[in-house]
Design a protein around this motif. Structure first.
Motif, PDB file in Angstrom:
ATOM      1  N   GLY A  21       0.839  -1.183   0.000  1.00 38.62           N
ATOM      2  CA  GLY A  21       0.000   0.000   0.000  1.00 38.62           C
ATOM      3  C   GLY A  21       0.877   1.236   0.000  1.00 38.62           C
ATOM      4  O   GLY A  21       2.067   1.174  -0.275  1.00 38.62           O
ATOM      5  N   ARG A  63      -9.403  -3.570   4.422  1.00 43.00           N
ATOM      6  CA  ARG A  63      -8.470  -2.464   4.245  1.00 43.00           C
ATOM      7  C   ARG A  63      -8.952  -1.214   4.975  1.00 43.00           C
ATOM      8  O   ARG A  63      -8.154  -0.447   5.524  1.00 43.00           O
ATOM      9  CB  ARG A  63      -8.279  -2.169   2.756  1.00 43.00           C
ATOM     10  CG  ARG A  63      -7.556  -3.265   2.006  1.00 43.00           C
ATOM     11  CD  ARG A  63      -6.143  -3.440   2.526  1.00 43.00           C
ATOM     12  NE  ARG A  63      -5.532  -4.675   2.062  1.00 43.00           N
ATOM     13  CZ  ARG A  63      -4.381  -5.148   2.485  1.00 43.00           C
ATOM     14  NH1 ARG A  63      -3.719  -4.508   3.429  1.00 43.00           N
ATOM     15  NH2 ARG A  63      -3.898  -6.277   2.010  1.00 43.00           N
ATOM     16  N   GLU A  66      -8.150  -1.715   8.555  1.00 40.41           N
ATOM     17  CA  GLU A  66      -6.705  -1.552   8.747  1.00 40.41           C
ATOM     18  C   GLU A  66      -6.337  -0.085   8.845  1.00 40.41           C
ATOM     19  O   GLU A  66      -5.629   0.327   9.765  1.00 40.41           O
ATOM     20  CB  GLU A  66      -5.937  -2.191   7.592  1.00 40.41           C
ATOM     21  CG  GLU A  66      -4.432  -1.953   7.659  1.00 40.41           C
ATOM     22  CD  GLU A  66      -3.690  -2.570   6.496  1.00 40.41           C
ATOM     23  OE1 GLU A  66      -2.698  -1.960   6.039  1.00 40.41           O
ATOM     24  OE2 GLU A  66      -4.085  -3.665   6.035  1.00 40.41           O
TER      25      GLU A  66
END
Length: 226
Positions: A21, A63, A66
């Motif tokens: 990422g 995600r 996260e």
């Protein structure tokens, strides 16, 4: 911290690494690593490891989860660091035992516990240096003139001497070790300012030039050292 590589997410359980990422850093530029673990179900943890802020999350997190929890935990780490700095300022490691314990904490946080001194003590007879280390026997000595200084300055000197137990000279490998400490440059500038003032008679000087040890010591830098 500029220019340091950033560790990307990986799986604690040994599975495939998460897709890369956007590289993460803390507010002061330290690298951030996100670890997904299949063993985690409900808990999220954050801690420092070799100068990297590690956030451990369940592998099942989306995600979005996260991102949310990484932001939360980095903020907790930041607040924890601020509390620790304020607390350290009130409770300085005055005794040799407290100084040795604090050195162990710094070694664990910034060097992965690899720097293990045999003794750490305050000394009152170092005039021309803030600290010294003898790598051959693992001893570290800090000038007691540091005691009224800010805790982040004392921590830098301790880390400087701990680093000398791993790398004897002031080479590139040595300075890479100290990149993990965010106040390295600020502390060096602070000490250079104190040394300048002392040399001009603007601050009290010490009593002697040496700590009296027979060993060849590796010293903290004075103004002008690289």
């Amino acid at each position: 911290m500029a220019g340091r590589s950033i560790t990307r997410s990986r799986n604690e359980a040994g599975g495939p690494a998460a897709p890369p990422g956007t590289p993460l850093t803390t507010a002061d530029g330290a690298p951030v690593e996100v670890r997904r673990s299949a063993r985690r179900r409900r808990t999220v943890a954050a801690f420092w490891e070799n100068g990297t802020a590690v956030v451990a999350i369940p592998a099942s997190f989306s995600r979005a989860q996260e991102r949310e929890w990484v932001d939360r935990m980095l903020e907790k780490l930041r607040l924890q660091g601020e509390r620790g700095t304020r607390g350290a300022g009130r409770r300085r490691p005055r005794s040799d035992a407290a100084l040795a314990a604090h050195a162990s904490e710094l070694s664990a946080r910034y060097f992965g516990g690899r720097a293990v001194p045999s003794s750490v003590r305050w000394v009152g007879n170092q005039n021309s240096r803030w600290g010294s280390a003898t790598p051959s026997d693992g001893t570290i000595r800090l000038s007691d003139k540091l005691q009224p200084m800010p805790q982040w300055v004392i921590d830098y000197v301790l880390l400087h001497e701990l680093a000398h137990l791993l790398v004897a000279g002031h080479n590139a490998a040595f300075w890479r070790l100290l990149e993990a400490y965010p106040d390295t440059d600020r502390a060096k500038a602070f000490l250079e300012g104190v040394s300048f003032a002392t040399s001009r008679g603007l601050a009290p000087a010490g009593d002697s030039e040496d700590d009296g040890d027979d060993d060849v010591d590796v010293d903290v830098e004075s103004p002008g050292w690289n």
